[in-house]
Design a protein around this motif. Structure first.
Motif, mmCIF file in Angstrom:
data_model
loop_
_atom_site.group_PDB
_atom_site.id
_atom_site.type_symbol
_atom_site.label_atom_id
_atom_site.label_comp_id
_atom_site.label_asym_id
_atom_site.label_seq_id
_atom_site.Cartn_x
_atom_site.Cartn_y
_atom_site.Cartn_z
ATOM 1 N N GLY B 114 26.029 -5.063 -63.387
ATOM 2 C CA GLY B 114 24.794 -5.272 -62.644
ATOM 3 C C GLY B 114 24.460 -6.721 -62.325
ATOM 4 N N THR B 115 25.444 -7.616 -62.376
ATOM 5 C CA THR B 115 25.159 -9.034 -62.133
ATOM 6 C C THR B 115 24.643 -9.275 -60.709
ATOM 7 O OG1 THR B 115 27.055 -9.448 -63.544
ATOM 8 C CG2 THR B 115 26.098 -11.351 -62.440
ATOM 9 N N ASP B 116 25.293 -8.660 -59.714
ATOM 10 C CA ASP B 116 24.849 -8.840 -58.334
ATOM 11 C C ASP B 116 23.467 -8.240 -58.119
ATOM 12 O OD1 ASP B 116 27.187 -10.102 -57.772
ATOM 13 O OD2 ASP B 116 28.137 -8.376 -56.790
ATOM 14 N N ALA B 117 23.229 -7.089 -58.724
ATOM 15 C CA ALA B 117 21.928 -6.437 -58.589
ATOM 16 C C ALA B 117 20.847 -7.305 -59.224
ATOM 17 C CB ALA B 117 21.954 -5.053 -59.237
ATOM 18 N N GLU B 118 21.191 -7.964 -60.322
ATOM 19 C CA GLU B 118 20.225 -8.836 -60.977
ATOM 20 C C GLU B 118 19.853 -10.005 -60.061
ATOM 21 O OE1 GLU B 118 20.687 -10.723 -65.203
ATOM 22 O OE2 GLU B 118 20.940 -8.550 -65.318
ATOM 23 N N ARG B 119 20.868 -10.553 -59.387
ATOM 24 C CA ARG B 119 20.616 -11.655 -58.460
ATOM 25 C C ARG B 119 19.707 -11.179 -57.318
ATOM 26 N NH1 ARG B 119 25.782 -12.963 -56.985
ATOM 27 N NH2 ARG B 119 26.173 -13.553 -59.146
ATOM 28 N N ALA B 120 19.980 -9.988 -56.792
ATOM 29 C CA ALA B 120 19.159 -9.443 -55.704
ATOM 30 C C ALA B 120 17.737 -9.157 -56.182
ATOM 31 C CB ALA B 120 19.813 -8.181 -55.145
ATOM 32 N N SER B 121 17.613 -8.759 -57.453
ATOM 33 C CA SER B 121 16.295 -8.526 -58.045
ATOM 34 C C SER B 121 15.475 -9.806 -58.095
ATOM 35 C CB SER B 121 16.450 -8.017 -59.478
ATOM 36 O OG SER B 121 16.423 -6.629 -59.529
ATOM 37 N N TYR B 122 16.127 -10.899 -58.500
ATOM 38 C CA TYR B 122 15.429 -12.188 -58.562
ATOM 39 C C TYR B 122 14.920 -12.594 -57.190
ATOM 40 C CZ TYR B 122 16.840 -13.235 -63.378
ATOM 41 O OH TYR B 122 16.996 -13.211 -64.751
ATOM 42 N N ALA B 123 15.750 -12.366 -56.171
ATOM 43 C CA ALA B 123 15.354 -12.750 -54.813
ATOM 44 C C ALA B 123 14.147 -11.938 -54.354
ATOM 45 C CB ALA B 123 16.540 -12.563 -53.862
#
Lengths: 192, 192
Positions: B114-123
């Motif tokens: 879920g690393t990419d999803a986490e980045r998208a969540s932050y955005a």
């Protein structure tokens, strides 16, 4: 007489095991049953005699916690200020939630089915419903709010605080928003 | 030219696979990759060429969804009524949450990190922060509210609705409480 004493001893052990397990698992520690036995000052065999599996122990901890909350809710039913009783209990549940979520998570991970915990949850739900009705009858909470959406707010606030890891100040500000929103809209007739 | 067409085809396939996967996994279905391929009208080999694992596919679906939400939030930054823009987006996120939670759950179950999803969540988090600031500057939302506790309300409302399986009417009443609570307290100075 000897039997009574043995029963009292067994109950005392059970209580100490539950208290130790609540402390260990409520802090999110993924601890062994040995650690619980050590904290409770009993042998590991005693733990297994009372709780044959880790799932059984975790479920008992959760049920104890839920029953304690239900008793607290029921004790508040006679409060002089039903609005303050409701919001006070709401805040208490949210503050208590991190430990409860940790135990429920550990129970799920241990493969427990959670049937007893579910029953205890329903009982707590019903007690909160009574608190809500009192607060609405006293005109402290908007009358159009149903128990389901109130409970969604309660569960939601608990999980939101845990998800964002809010400190106490931020948590209080969040609760302040919810409590302000619960107040009757101007001009709304009282239900009582 | 042929290469361009192949690339366009590949992108079209990717889009169709993502749309099919979002539909399947967003409804909580524990479906196979074959089912996704069938719905997307592509062969299973094509799915695996784009997404080598189910976890990779689920993460791409989640990222697509989060990025779409972030774009929607950013599009609202120029809204004439920043308060309505914020509450409207809040309601949209809560309504959208069941699918997102289902996909996130499936991703976790599939072992994705879920690393990419986490980045998208932050955005998305940052974009919501801008919407909140605009609404506070316009005096539509109490000025003392921080983004963390606002986000806790947002996450909490989403999870509360899912946990209690609220219908639309109950969900709207719940949101009404939150939105009433967000309004500035009487006499509070505007920040702008």
């Amino acid at each position: 007489m000897a039997n009574d004493m043995m029963r009292a001893d067994a109950q005392d052990n059970r209580r100490r095991i539950l208290a130790a397990a609540e402390k260990v698992y409520g802090s999110g520690e993924d601890a062994s049953t040995e650690r619980v036995a050590e904290l409770a000052h009993v042998g590991i065999a005693t733990v297994f005699r009372h709780f044959p599996t880790k799932a059984a122990l975790l479920e008992a901890v959760l049920v104890t916690r839920l029953e304690r909350l239900r008793e607290q809710a029921q004790a508040l039913l006679g409060a002089a200020d039903p609005g303050a009783a409701l919001t006070g209990f709401f805040a208490h549940l949210v503050a208590d939630a991190a430990g409860k979520l940790a135990i429920a998570g550990a129970l799920q991970a241990s493969g427990g089915d959670g049937t007893d915990a579910e029953r205890a949850s329903y009982a707590l739900h019903a007690a909160v419903g009574e608190l809500l009705t009192r607060a609405q009858e006293a005109g402290a909470v908007r009358a159009d709010l149903g128990l389901d959406e109130f409970y969604a707010l309660l569960i939601g606030a608990s999980r939101g605080v845990a998800a964002m890891d809010l400190d106490e100040t931020a948590r209080d500000r969040m609760l302040d928003v919810v409590f302000a929103g619960l107040r009757p809209v101007d001009g709304e007739p009282r239900t009582s």
